[in-house]
Design an enzyme around this catalytic site. Structure first.
Site, PDB file in Angstrom:
ATOM      1  N   CYS A   1      41.483 -15.903  -2.422  1.00 44.42           N
ATOM      2  CA  CYS A   1      40.093 -16.285  -2.677  1.00 44.42           C
ATOM      3  C   CYS A   1      39.702 -17.417  -1.736  1.00 44.42           C
ATOM      4  O   CYS A   1      40.408 -18.433  -1.658  1.00 44.42           O
ATOM      5  CB  CYS A   1      39.936 -16.734  -4.127  1.00 44.42           C
ATOM      6  SG  CYS A   1      38.320 -17.455  -4.495  1.00 44.42           S
TER       7      CYS A   1
ATOM      8  N   LEU B   1      -1.422   7.105  -6.029  1.00 43.05           N
ATOM      9  CA  LEU B   1      -1.480   8.047  -4.923  1.00 43.05           C
ATOM     10  C   LEU B   1      -0.203   8.868  -4.854  1.00 43.05           C
ATOM     11  O   LEU B   1       0.901   8.364  -5.118  1.00 43.05           O
ATOM     12  CB  LEU B   1      -1.665   7.308  -3.592  1.00 43.05           C
ATOM     13  CG  LEU B   1      -2.996   6.593  -3.366  1.00 43.05           C
ATOM     14  CD1 LEU B   1      -2.981   5.879  -2.018  1.00 43.05           C
ATOM     15  CD2 LEU B   1      -4.158   7.567  -3.432  1.00 43.05           C
TER      16      LEU B   1
ATOM     17  N   GLU C   1      -5.998  -5.323  -3.518  1.00 43.72           N
ATOM     18  CA  GLU C   1      -4.653  -5.837  -3.790  1.00 43.72           C
ATOM     19  C   GLU C   1      -4.671  -7.349  -3.705  1.00 43.72           C
ATOM     20  O   GLU C   1      -5.335  -7.937  -2.838  1.00 43.72           O
ATOM     21  CB  GLU C   1      -3.645  -5.302  -2.765  1.00 43.72           C
ATOM     22  CG  GLU C   1      -3.521  -3.800  -2.707  1.00 43.72           C
ATOM     23  CD  GLU C   1      -2.546  -3.249  -3.736  1.00 43.72           C
ATOM     24  OE1 GLU C   1      -1.477  -3.849  -3.935  1.00 43.72           O
ATOM     25  OE2 GLU C   1      -2.857  -2.201  -4.332  1.00 43.72           O
TER      26      GLU C   1
ATOM     27  N   LYS D   1       4.679   7.107   3.200  1.00 40.78           N
ATOM     28  CA  LYS D   1       5.615   5.993   3.033  1.00 40.78           C
ATOM     29  C   LYS D   1       6.539   5.910   4.246  1.00 40.78           C
ATOM     30  O   LYS D   1       7.158   6.898   4.645  1.00 40.78           O
ATOM     31  CB  LYS D   1       6.434   6.170   1.756  1.00 40.78           C
ATOM     32  CG  LYS D   1       5.599   6.285   0.482  1.00 40.78           C
ATOM     33  CD  LYS D   1       4.744   5.046   0.249  1.00 40.78           C
ATOM     34  CE  LYS D   1       5.541   3.856  -0.201  1.00 40.78           C
ATOM     35  NZ  LYS D   1       6.048   3.975  -1.568  1.00 40.78           N
TER      36      LYS D   1
ATOM     37  N   GLU E   1      -5.465   3.862   7.028  1.00 42.79           N
ATOM     38  CA  GLU E   1      -5.442   2.411   6.876  1.00 42.79           C
ATOM     39  C   GLU E   1      -4.084   1.975   6.344  1.00 42.79           C
ATOM     40  O   GLU E   1      -3.336   2.778   5.777  1.00 42.79           O
ATOM     41  CB  GLU E   1      -6.555   1.958   5.931  1.00 42.79           C
ATOM     42  CG  GLU E   1      -6.593   2.694   4.602  1.00 42.79           C
ATOM     43  CD  GLU E   1      -7.895   2.466   3.841  1.00 42.79           C
ATOM     44  OE1 GLU E   1      -8.235   1.307   3.613  1.00 42.79           O
ATOM     45  OE2 GLU E   1      -8.548   3.461   3.474  1.00 42.79           O
TER      46      GLU E   1
ATOM     47  N   CYS F   1      38.973 -20.844  -4.171  1.00 47.36           N
ATOM     48  CA  CYS F   1      40.035 -21.549  -4.907  1.00 47.36           C
ATOM     49  C   CYS F   1      41.435 -21.263  -4.367  1.00 47.36           C
ATOM     50  O   CYS F   1      42.422 -21.805  -4.873  1.00 47.36           O
ATOM     51  CB  CYS F   1      39.977 -21.200  -6.391  1.00 47.36           C
ATOM     52  SG  CYS F   1      40.417 -19.481  -6.743  1.00 47.36           S
TER      53      CYS F   1
ATOM     54  N   LYS G   1      -1.204   0.697   3.952  1.00 49.01           N
ATOM     55  CA  LYS G   1      -0.984   0.675   2.503  1.00 49.01           C
ATOM     56  C   LYS G   1      -0.498  -0.718   2.133  1.00 49.01           C
ATOM     57  O   LYS G   1       0.612  -1.113   2.479  1.00 49.01           O
ATOM     58  CB  LYS G   1       0.037   1.716   2.069  1.00 49.01           C
ATOM     59  CG  LYS G   1       0.215   1.786   0.551  1.00 49.01           C
ATOM     60  CD  LYS G   1       1.221   2.848   0.169  1.00 49.01           C
ATOM     61  CE  LYS G   1       1.310   2.956  -1.361  1.00 49.01           C
ATOM     62  NZ  LYS G   1       1.782   1.698  -1.985  1.00 49.01           N
TER      63      LYS G   1
ATOM     64  N   TYR H   1     -10.149  -2.535  -0.593  1.00 50.25           N
ATOM     65  CA  TYR H   1     -10.070  -1.318   0.207  1.00 50.25           C
ATOM     66  C   TYR H   1     -10.879  -0.156  -0.381  1.00 50.25           C
ATOM     67  O   TYR H   1     -10.911   0.926   0.202  1.00 50.25           O
ATOM     68  CB  TYR H   1      -8.619  -0.864   0.364  1.00 50.25           C
ATOM     69  CG  TYR H   1      -7.874  -0.676  -0.943  1.00 50.25           C
ATOM     70  CD1 TYR H   1      -8.124   0.408  -1.779  1.00 50.25           C
ATOM     71  CD2 TYR H   1      -6.913  -1.592  -1.344  1.00 50.25           C
ATOM     72  CE1 TYR H   1      -7.455   0.578  -2.972  1.00 50.25           C
ATOM     73  CE2 TYR H   1      -6.233  -1.434  -2.536  1.00 50.25           C
ATOM     74  CZ  TYR H   1      -6.501  -0.351  -3.338  1.00 50.25           C
ATOM     75  OH  TYR H   1      -5.834  -0.194  -4.530  1.00 50.25           O
TER      76      TYR H   1
ATOM     77  N   CYS I   1      37.810 -20.399 -11.143  1.00 47.88           N
ATOM     78  CA  CYS I   1      37.342 -20.529  -9.761  1.00 47.88           C
ATOM     79  C   CYS I   1      35.912 -21.074  -9.780  1.00 47.88           C
ATOM     80  O   CYS I   1      35.052 -20.529 -10.482  1.00 47.88           O
ATOM     81  CB  CYS I   1      37.388 -19.173  -9.073  1.00 47.88           C
ATOM     82  SG  CYS I   1      36.611 -19.147  -7.443  1.00 47.88           S
TER      83      CYS I   1
ATOM     84  N   ASP J   1       0.954  -3.818   0.122  1.00 48.76           N
ATOM     85  CA  ASP J   1       2.033  -3.926  -0.857  1.00 48.76           C
ATOM     86  C   ASP J   1       1.835  -5.193  -1.679  1.00 48.76           C
ATOM     87  O   ASP J   1       2.454  -6.229  -1.439  1.00 48.76           O
ATOM     88  CB  ASP J   1       3.389  -3.951  -0.141  1.00 48.76           C
ATOM     89  CG  ASP J   1       4.554  -3.790  -1.107  1.00 48.76           C
ATOM     90  OD1 ASP J   1       4.325  -3.301  -2.230  1.00 48.76           O
ATOM     91  OD2 ASP J   1       5.681  -4.149  -0.740  1.00 48.76           O
TER      92      ASP J   1
ATOM     93  N   ARG K   1      -4.490  -3.327 -12.773  1.00 48.56           N
ATOM     94  CA  ARG K   1      -4.522  -1.874 -12.876  1.00 48.56           C
ATOM     95  C   ARG K   1      -4.078  -1.415 -14.258  1.00 48.56           C
ATOM     96  O   ARG K   1      -4.625  -0.483 -14.830  1.00 48.56           O
ATOM     97  CB  ARG K   1      -3.611  -1.250 -11.816  1.00 48.56           C
ATOM     98  CG  ARG K   1      -3.575   0.271 -11.876  1.00 48.56           C
ATOM     99  CD  ARG K   1      -2.589   0.847 -10.854  1.00 48.56           C
ATOM    100  NE  ARG K   1      -2.616   2.298 -10.873  1.00 48.56           N
ATOM    101  CZ  ARG K   1      -1.937   3.044 -11.728  1.00 48.56           C
ATOM    102  NH1 ARG K   1      -1.172   2.470 -12.635  1.00 48.56           N
ATOM    103  NH2 ARG K   1      -2.012   4.360 -11.688  1.00 48.56           N
TER     104      ARG K   1
ATOM    105  N   CYS L   1      39.333 -12.153  -7.210  1.00 42.77           N
ATOM    106  CA  CYS L   1      40.023 -13.403  -7.516  1.00 42.77           C
ATOM    107  C   CYS L   1      40.280 -13.420  -9.020  1.00 42.77           C
ATOM    108  O   CYS L   1      39.339 -13.377  -9.812  1.00 42.77           O
ATOM    109  CB  CYS L   1      39.160 -14.599  -7.122  1.00 42.77           C
ATOM    110  SG  CYS L   1      39.773 -16.181  -7.753  1.00 42.77           S
TER     111      CYS L   1
END
Length: 683
Positions: free
Chosen positions: A408, A88, A176, A314, A119, A411, A121, A228, A440, A123, A142, A435
């Site tokens: 650090c 899409l 999906e 999106k 609707e 250490c 989307k 879908y 370490c 994921d 796909r 560091c």
């Protein structure tokens, strides 16, 4: 006697049990509204198994007992889609949507007024299934849109996908494969208990599972499916909306969130989906807007990439506010001190977040962040939580600016300010506090973890939790020590039995067969990523050969590699002259690691000779596989978009930075379908 025995077969009892179990599966996996307890459901399944054990002739491929998975596949069959699976086009603003509406109006006669379906989307991992005579006969990924992988046996293990439906004709469905958020939480707890890395998001977990070779392993994952689209549904119905209703009536799992609107009402429905997505049980990253009428869809048609009658809006990354409880410092494999915000737990994009990245010291200074502040966080690329701003209006006037530690935290070695972290480009170009102590414990753990990662030596069963166990127990203090581990030593660790110890030791031993480029990547040479490591390996053949070269000879060889500038050459030569690295590599060689292994080289002939590509985002294949296909076609691979990069292959979730680089340097942005056409010499 045979006829009498046949009459005693409890066919009706079996059919009633199957029907009852299917109904419970439908309520649980489709309606998300179970009507019996897990114990009651298990009792029904136990009764059905016993019945089929006594009368094997009743057991078919469509029985609920067969959803545990069949025989593992040894090869991956390809399936050509009868109707291409288009991706899409995307919209990010009202202006983008208005352009879409303009195109729809222009493509339809004046008398045609479109109605739109809005609707969520989804994921997840794209799926196509085919039912014929009411039975599930095929399922595929796909792929490139034209051809996918056969995953029929894997999909049969997903309880929410019915083995049989009432419709007797042949229909093709698109949808999906998902993992619900709550199921991912449970799955990750189990993985961490086994010493495995948790999945970063539901999509990755689902996409990886559905392509496994062994259906029994797939059955162990909490996969679901939502459909879908009814392909060629215009032959049965007049509209997409009618097809969605038909699918639900057939007992097929659908999102059941679609709503109809005219052009003026579409954006209100998009905002409704955006507001509701934290409450959905699954991840969504946008709203899909489709012309509902199949007749009008036919009038509008397709571009070379997208349907003209649909678009994906999106959403911006979800952002939320929380309170800073403390700021901790993580120490990476290069010694870089990375600040992390520890905050009040908050829901963000479907997961509970209690830690968010602050990237580096310069980011702290830009934000002016203080402990006790209220901050806004979002997920970078929908995966990594990060602090993006501070709510100064809510600041406690008694709070004080945060100061990076001088030493650090692991250490206690004095940190060095002013070194750029060349090996960790994700930290940017700012100066980094480091560091300098290579011994370490945090650096040791991180280097071993980097060595074991999938893109490096790909050592299964060696997550960061197990690495910490091994180093704290004194069994491992550097990478070569991994190859001296024994089953007896490992199984003495907490939560490790004979089987898990054998799996770990076997995985480590198997990594000796990895090619040189993976080893060079795993060694963590500054400025050398996967692509540069591949180029080095094509020229240098084996680790013993590299060690045999003088610094001058090595410099000459590396300087002759296309794309290696002076800084990269210096970095490689300095790494192989470092006494600590020399000692480590010599130990690996003595342990039979780094011997010559065939490395695929760039072909000298092919449709893409002279072309260069950078690959980014989420694709249907592993990035390493895409790189191999490109090299086989003669293409050169770049880690990032450069002045001479011809194409940027942009998968899903491509970052804005890469797209901006492509625009700056004039690289052509293409999708996966165009990439496959180029490799095939068709474009």
């Amino acid at each position: 006697m045979a006829r009498m025995s046949a009459q005693k077969v409890p066919t009706a009892q079996h059919a009633a049990l199957v029907s009852e179990i299917d109904a419970h599966n439908y309520r649980y996996y489709v309606l998300d509204d179970p009507s019996v307890t897990d114990a009651a459901f298990d009792a029904l399944m136990k009764k059905l198994r016993a019945l089929e054990e006594e009368h094997p002739e009743l057991r078919t491929a469509h029985s609920p007992t067969q959803r545990v998975g069949g025989t593992a596949r040894t090869t991956v069959a390809k399936v050509k889609h009868e109707v291409r699976m288009f991706s899409l086009d995307n919209a990010y603003s009202k202006e983008d949507m208005n352009e879409f509406f303009d195109r729809v109006r222009t493509g339809l006669p004046d008398a045609e007024t479109p109605e739109f379906v809005v609707e969520p989307k989804l994921d997840g991992a794209s799926l196509e299934v085919i039912y014929e005579n009411g039975r599930l006969i095929s399922a595929s990924t796909r792929g490139d849109g034209e051809t996918g992988e056969d995953i029929t046996e894997n999909v049969r293990t997903i309880r929410g996908v019915p083995s049989a439906i009432r419709h007797a004709g042949r229909i093709t469905l698109r949808g999906e494969i998902l993992i619900y958020r709550k199921d991912l939480v449970k799955l990750n707890v189990e993985r961490e208990e086994e010493g495995l890395e948790p999945f970063s998001n539901p999509r990755n977990a689902a996409a990886g599972a559905v392509r496994m070779n062994d259906p029994k392993e797939v059955a162990a994952r909490p996969l679901r499916a939502l459909f879908y689209q009814l392909v060629e549904g215009d032959k049965m119905h007049a509209s997409h909306a009618e097809s969605l209703t038909f699918m639900a009536e057939q007992g097929l799992p659908t999102h059941r969130k679609e709503e109809l609107a005219n052009e003026d009402g579409v954006f209100a429905l998009i905002e409704k989906v955006d507001a509701a997505r934290p409450h959905y049980p699954y991840e969504t990253d946008g709203a899909v807007v489709k012309v509902s009428s199949y007749k009008q869809e036919g009038m509008l048609g397709f571009t070379s990439k997208f349907p003209k009658w649909a678009i994906a809006y999106k959403f911006a990354p979800e952002r939320t506010s929380t309170k800073v409880l403390s700021i901790e410092i993580n120490v990476g494999r290069t010694g870089a001190l990375t600040p992390v915000c520890v905050c009040d737990p908050v829901e963000l994009s479907g997961t509970t977040v209690s830690r968010a990245s602050l990237h580096n010291e310069d980011q702290i200074e830009r934000l002016g962040i203080r402990v006790g502040d209220r901050v806004f966080i979002e997920k970078a690329g929908e995966i990594i939580p990060q602090v993006v701003s501070v709510d100064l209006t809510a600041r406690d006037p008694k709070s004080v600016p945060y100061e990076m530690p001088e030493a650090c935290p692991v250490c206690n070695t004095k940190a060095v300010r002013g070194l750029k972290d060349e090996a960790s480009p994700e930290l940017g170009e700012e100066a980094t506090r480091k560091c300098p102590n290579k011994n370490c414990p945090a650096q040791v753990d991180a280097r071993i973890h980097h060595y074991s990662r999938r893109f490096s030596m790909d050592v299964d069963h060696l997550g960061i939790a197990i690495i910490e166990q091994l180093t704290r127990a004194g069994l491992v203090s550097s990478v070569p020590d991994l190859y001296t581990l024994t089953v007896d030593a490992v199984k003495k660790l907490e939560r490790h039995g004979e089987k898990s110890a054998k799996n770990l030791v076997s995985s480590i031993a198997a990594s000796k067969e990895r090619t040189l480029d993976r080893l060079l990547c795993g060694l963590g040479i500054p400025q050398v990523g996967q692509v540069a490591a591949k180029q080095l390996a094509e020229d240098l053949i084996s680790l013993p050969q590299i060690r045999a070269l003088s610094p001058e000879a090595l410099r000459e060889r590396v300087a002759g590699i296309h794309g290696f500038g002076p800084k990269m050459v210096d970095s490689v030569v300095e790494f192989f002259a470092d006494p600590d690295e020399i000692a480590l590599m010599d130990r690996l060689i003595a342990l039979d690691v780094g011997r010559p292994q065939p490395v695929a080289k760039v072909a000298t002939e092919g449709p893409l000779v002279g072309k260069s590509f950078c690959v980014t985002g989420v694709l249907t294949e592993k990035r390493e596989t895409v790189h191999e296909r490109l090299r086989a076609a003669g293409a050169e691979i770049h880690d990032s978009v450069k002045k001479n990069t011809c194409y940027l292959v942009a998968g899903e979730k491509t970052g804005k930075t890469k797209l901006d680089q492509a625009k700056k340097f004039g690289a052509i942005v293409i999708d996966e379908a165009r990439l496959n056409a180029l490799i095939a010499g068709e474009a």
